[in-house]
Each structure stands twice: as structure tokens, then as C-alpha cells.
Design an enzyme around this catalytic site. Sequence first.
Site, PDB file in Angstrom:
ATOM      1  N   ASP A 334       8.370  68.648 -22.978  1.00  0.00           N
ATOM      2  CA  ASP A 334       7.737  69.926 -22.708  1.00  0.00           C
ATOM      3  C   ASP A 334       8.083  70.326 -21.274  1.00  0.00           C
ATOM      4  O   ASP A 334       8.529  69.504 -20.471  1.00  0.00           O
ATOM      5  CB  ASP A 334       6.222  69.782 -22.876  1.00  0.00           C
ATOM      6  CG  ASP A 334       5.507  71.117 -22.890  1.00  0.00           C
ATOM      7  OD1 ASP A 334       6.187  72.151 -22.994  1.00  0.00           O
ATOM      8  OD2 ASP A 334       4.268  71.128 -22.779  1.00  0.00           O
ATOM      9  N   ASP A 648       1.209  67.747 -25.558  1.00  0.00           N
ATOM     10  CA  ASP A 648      -0.187  67.642 -25.119  1.00  0.00           C
ATOM     11  C   ASP A 648      -1.149  68.357 -26.046  1.00  0.00           C
ATOM     12  O   ASP A 648      -2.351  68.111 -25.997  1.00  0.00           O
ATOM     13  CB  ASP A 648      -0.349  68.186 -23.696  1.00  0.00           C
ATOM     14  CG  ASP A 648       0.188  69.599 -23.543  1.00  0.00           C
ATOM     15  OD1 ASP A 648       0.546  70.220 -24.568  1.00  0.00           O
ATOM     16  OD2 ASP A 648       0.277  70.079 -22.398  1.00  0.00           O
ATOM     17  N   ASP A 652       1.316  69.838 -31.194  1.00  0.00           N
ATOM     18  CA  ASP A 652       2.403  68.883 -30.972  1.00  0.00           C
ATOM     19  C   ASP A 652       2.250  67.617 -31.807  1.00  0.00           C
ATOM     20  O   ASP A 652       3.191  66.827 -31.919  1.00  0.00           O
ATOM     21  CB  ASP A 652       2.457  68.473 -29.492  1.00  0.00           C
ATOM     22  CG  ASP A 652       2.822  69.632 -28.578  1.00  0.00           C
ATOM     23  OD1 ASP A 652       3.678  70.438 -28.969  1.00  0.00           O
ATOM     24  OD2 ASP A 652       2.246  69.728 -27.475  1.00  0.00           O
TER      25      ASP A 652
END
Length: 907
Positions: A334, A648, A652
Amino acid sequence: MTTSVAASTTVHHGLAAHEVVLLLGSDPHRGLTDREVAERLTRFGPNTLPAPKGAGLLVRILRQFHNPLIYVLLAAGAITAGLGEYVDSAVIFGVVVINAVVGFIQESKAEAALEGLRSMVRTRAKVVRDGHERIVPSDELVPGDLVLLEAGDKVPADLRLTRLVELRVDESALTGESVPVAKDEVVLPEAIPVADRHNMAYSGTLVTTGGGAGIVVATGAQTELGEIHRLVGAAETLATPLTRKLAGFSRILTVGILALAAATFGVGLWRGQDAVETFTAAIALAVGAIPEGLPAAVTITLAIGVARMARRRAVIRRLPAVETLGGTTVICTDKTGTLTENQMTVRTLWTPGDRYEVTGSGYAPDGTLHDSADAPAPVEADRALRWSLLAGAACNDAALTHEDGRWDVVGDPTEGAMLVVAAKAGLGVDRVAGLLPRLATIPFSSERQYMATLHRDTANGTHVVLAKGGVERVLDLCDAQLDADGTVRPLDRATALREADDLAGRGLRVLATAMRPATGPGENRPDGFGEDSLAGGMVLTGLQAMLDPPRAAATAAVAACRTAGIAVKMITGDHVATATAIAGQVGLLDERAEGAVLTGVELAALRTEDFPEAVNRAAVFARVSPEQKLRLVEALQARGHVVAMTGDGVNDAPALRQAGIGVAMGHSGTEVAKDAADMVLTDDDFATIEAAVEEGRGVFDNLTKFIAWTLPTNIGEGLVILAAIVFGAALPILPTQILWINMTTAVALGLMLAFEPKEASIMTRPPRDPDQPLLTRALVMRILLVSTLLVAGSWWLFQWELANGANLTEARTAAMNVFVVVEAFYLFSCRSLTRSAWRIGLFTNRWIVVGGTVQAVGQLAITYLPVMNTIFGTAPIGGDVWLRVLAVAVAASLVVAVDKRLRRPRS
């Protein structure tokens, strides 16, 4: 008041707010009573996500014995006990129990670490009960509770909003939407997706601006967060490369050992030897050939890797994940909070007269402003700069906090960045509040795209209007601009837009600031301050350009991964310009590469057959949906990659579970993400992933070294017994002596390799091929070579001693010591499978020296202590015998050194 609370399946967003209040038996002003809360808490349970259902104590214990090699040891222990060999049987069972205890303890430690992380995220909520506001732990909320929300709050449960004021909620954790969502109270269609339910606020999301109130409609496992948590928890955990390879290796080794033992028994019977003695010899061969220390070595080596990673801020939830990291070929990361600080920072200030750069990053007010000549910015002299900073800081609803040595922002991150840059220029929050106390506010809204405030200017006793917001919208309010000397000139809109476009092209988010004296009719009074009086009368003071800056260590970590042959790919829901800018700054992008950046729209447009190649080629994926994240991971795995995926949010979790290793964020991560992951970063830093990869490679190296060290002994012990049966000779070593060798050397010598430091070249090698077997052809050849040397050396010395007058017990003692001393010498060679033992240094692993000393004391004890002689069938030997033992060990070491030199890759 009734307490007939509706079922959790009710579609609350499809009902009017007053209908939801009635349905849940609540009160829109006074909330629930304490008695109602107690009853509902008993009925619905605490507002917590259930911990993943783990195996029971008995199952966890039995799981430690689930290994083909352990099955053979258990069978051998039972058979030897049946034959009356109780010492042998006790030693075998002792080894098995020790392995189980070590594995159970390490598994329990990993679960305890995870539970510690779960407790870190417990929040508090502001509720109205019995007509009074209270702060309560979020796990005490029940359906029907009236919850109050304000900027900075984490939504504690699923709420149907009943009233709100410019409420905006960051729902990225749940939906993947990177922009905060504006909320309203309108009734919505029942079939509308979660991301579009603007009259709801969901558990785990974050209030960024505004405030409001809502009725709790679902808690704990009944929330949207809880539903995804349940689905992810039901998914099957994939086997890691290490567990697959060890399972395959154990099966092959087990079959080979049983076949060899059967062959030994058959040959003995064919030669007419006593059946019981031959069967005992076959059992001895099986026990000798089994690397009893392997399960313990694997567990302890992984546990040491876990401890090393914990010191580098990575918590491992599953032991095999340590090694999986070492085999990673692609890291999908990310952007926000992992490659970047997750703290918006103003980098550039433009005024109609100049441009200033800002140093420092994050929310700590440490840094300076300087002009193009690197001279300090004249904050007091440049009126446009000063008023731009004042507008950004005073027309602002955020707040800076400083707790436990960490600076943070309560409220919108962009507003926080404007507070920080003003503080860097000497205009801290307290000073600004003293200079310009606020009298009235026109709050920001998605329709307005700006915020304006009325202030009293204490310096001259007048009133001033300040505004900030989107560039084009603020320019629409302006008809003039302010120069550095305070002169007001006609607005040069084209220049301001050109500067804004240039800053945006660098991936910066740009906001404009403006001011003017409050001169309108009644405008200097709060009740006379309104939106209608602003248009066309404001003075542009400047532009503030900001971004979430890269972490200091991210660039070096990305470079280290690429040097190690690991591809790094950024997957983000953010805008393509911002993603591209950050990727360029951390070294992810090769400007010459075609198709290096793909958006979610472009991914959706790709043909199925073109998708894997495009994904493999690209380095940045922007504006990607949660479903596309999962598809990206699957595409990379289809090409044979071992994928590490960071995340997070709840959205996800499927990709984290699908990846070879899921990496969740400890600070910003949701509970669902952490439960789906194999590893949790306590600092949310990409550099920690690179450090964990390095540790993972070291773990696999040390496991390989242990296997390469232990197998020659096991194979040699089996072959020397087979040779004795084939030639009709006495056994050179007894079963009890074999158990002594295997038990003591595995603990005192072999396990010391688990502490071996990482080799300097570990992050310059390419990743291991996922399909590569646990032992390469070169290692198999070396194992066979050392096995042959052990058989030849021990057999030769056994026969030599017998031929020169030694009795059978003394000859066996000499042969037993050959195995141990050759193993000790070979241990130093195994500290590196390619480099010479002399180049490593004797004291770089002091545990090797400690283990060697312990083993030497043990060998002297079994050789010379009468009680040990009785138990293990040994006898004292003379100094000349020790010289011959050492001669065999030195000769074996020289042969191994020559072989290592010949097989060393040419540089």
C-alpha cells in the site's frame, strides 16, 4: 419503554431515522436507561469482534506430533519398549516429547503477541444515557444506544445517523474509498451497496470533519466489519513453501528409511542371522537414520527468527511465515502509511510574489521555510505569505496533539498540515488564536468546496474574513491578489491556475487561501456573516501544496528489495498523479518502462489473456478497488510468484489471506486485517518488511545448513549398520550409542546453527525459485559425500581397533567418537554452504564454541565415566585412539573443503 429490538437483518438505511428509533426501542434525545443497557448487553453480548476460533488445548498438543518422521519415532519407541530395551525407548520418547513442548510453547507465544495487538485497539465512545452524556468503553455499546460523533472519533458500532453537521467519514478501512464520505440523513433504497449508504456510519471507520449522532443498529459480529471478519476467518489458510517442502521431504525420507530398514531385515534373514537381533538392528537403523533434531531445529530456528523480527518491529502470527518472507519474489505494498508517513505535509507555498519550499515532514512542527535562493522566508515582511499562513491556520477545525513523544492531528489531515506549516513559521496555534480569535464560520461542504471564517484582528481592532479551499473555487471568490509588500492588485487568474497545475503535476494536493477586511453591511457581527457576501470580494494570498511524504527509510528499503531480485509494486486507491509522484520518489518507477502505471479503469478494460502480463510489467496500480487487489495477487501467483501483500483495511482482508504472506499494519490496521495476516508491522513501515525479508532469508539459510549438517550423520549411521548386516559383522555402533549421538549432537552442535548470523550477501542474491526443492543437487551430493566419509572412517577405525587388539566395546567407542568428532568438524564447514570456514571467523557465532565445548565434555563423560559405560556400552580408550579419531576428522574436513571449493560458483 419497550425493548423489542429488531433483528440484525433489518435494513436500517431504508428506514427513516424516527422509524429506526421506534424499532430499537430507544429515545432520540435521552438514549437508553442503564437498566435497558444491562438487559441488552446480556442479550447481545459485548461489542467486540470475536477472536478467531482456535483449536482446543488437546488438539494443539496433538498437532505437534503430526509429522511422518515423528510417527516412525513413536513406532520405534513402542517396538523397542516391547523388546525390553527400555533405555532406548525412553530416549526416543523423550526426544519426541521435547519436540512437542518446544513447538507448543512457540505457537502459544505467537498467539499471545497477537492478543496483545488486539487489546491495543480498544476504543471509547461518547453516548447519551438517561439524558446525560457519558464516555464508555466501546465494547459496552448495545443496539439502541445513542452515540455522539465528532472529528477524530472512531465509529464504535454500526449507526443509523439521526442528526449531523457537515459530517464526513473516512470509510477506506471498509470500502477502500480513499476520500472521506459526506453523510446525510435521507432514506435510501434497500438494495444500495455499503459504500453508498450515506445515512449510516459503520464500525471501524473514522470521523474526519463535522459531527453528529446516531442510533446503534448492530454491534460486534453483527456489524458489517464483523461479517467480513467471519468470512475471512472461515477461509482456509494456505500452506507455506516451507511447510509444503518439509512435508514432502519428511514423506520421502520416511519412505526411504522404512525401505532401508526392511532391506536390512531381509538381508539379515537371508544370511541366516537371528531374527530378533536382525529386527533390533533394523530398528536401530531406522532410529539412526531419522533426524530426530529436525522438528525441534525447524521450530527453534523459526522462533529465533520471530524474536529477531520482533526486535525489528514485526510480529509474526504463524511461525512458517518467517521463512515464507525469505522466499518472497513480489511485494505488493500500500502507499499511505507504508511507503509514506500517513501525515500530510506542506512542501511548497506559492504567493503572487514568490515561491517557498518547506523542510521537515509529518506533523511535528520542526522545519523551516526558505526561498529559491535558500534564504529564510521573510514571514513578517512578506504580507502575502503571512496572510496565507494565517488563513491556513485560523480558518481551520483541526487540532495538533502531542502524546507519548508523538505528534498527531485530530481532524482533517490537510488542515493539520496547514497548522504545522504555520507553526514552522512561528505562527503556532496559540499565537494565531491570540492574533485572530474566531467569531463565525461557514463550514466546508462538498458543494461549497471551501471554508470561510470571520475573525477579530487584535492588532488593529478590525475584523477580517479568511478562506481556504479548492483552487478554482477560491479563485471564483477573488477579484484581487496580495503582493509581498501588501499591495492589492487585480487577480491574475491564469498565472495562479498555471502554478496550481504545475504543483498538482508533482503529485501535490493544492489548496488556495484568501482574505479581506470585513466591510460588508453588518459583516463584522457573527449574525451578519454569510456566504452571499463573499463572492467576488476576496483577495488571493497564495497556494499551499502538500503531500503525504515518503518515509525516510522507504527509498533505501525499495532499493534493497530490488537488489535482492524482489519486485515491489504499489497498489493504492489514491489518485494516479499522487501515486506516481510517490513511486518516483521512492524509486519504484523506471521512466523508460512502458505500462509501468495502471489505473483500476485500465485494469478492468484489459482482456483476460493480457491481464497477467500487464500486471507483471506494471509497478504502480492506482484507484484500485478491493476486488481488483485480490485479482492482482491471484494473477501474480499464477505466474509462480510468492507474493507478500500489505494492507490495513477490511477490504484488504481477502487479498491478505490469498497472498503467500499477508502483512497487516499494527497502528492503522483493522482487526479483520490483522486476523487475516501472517505478520503485523508495529510501525506500519515498508522498511520493516524489507528487514523481515532479510530475516526470513537468514532463517531459510540456517535451516538448510542444519539439514545439510544432520543428514550425513543419520544416513551414515544407517549405512554402517546395513554394512555390518551385509558383511555378517558385529555392529560398529549400538542403538543406544546412535541415540546418544543423535540426541546430544542435535542439541549441542546442530541447533547452534540457528544462531548463525546472516551472511553479508544475503540481500544481493535473487529470490529462491518457489519450485526449487529443499535440498539442491549440489547439497545432496555433499550430503552423500560426507555420509560416505563417515561410514568409511568409522568402519575403518572399528576394524583397525579390532585388528590391533582392542575388544569389541573399545572398538565401538572409537567408532562412535568418529561420528561425533567428524560432525563437530563438519559443523564449521556448514556455517556457510559456499564460503570457506576460515573466512567466516571462529567467534562470529560464539554459540558454536559453547556447543562444541558442551559436546566435548559429554563425549569424555560417555567414554570414561563407569555409569555411562554401563548404560551405553562404551569403554575408556587411549590417547593414540583419539589421535586416529582426529586424523579421520581432519581428512574428512579436507575432502569437504576441496569439494566446496570445486563447486563454488564462479564470480
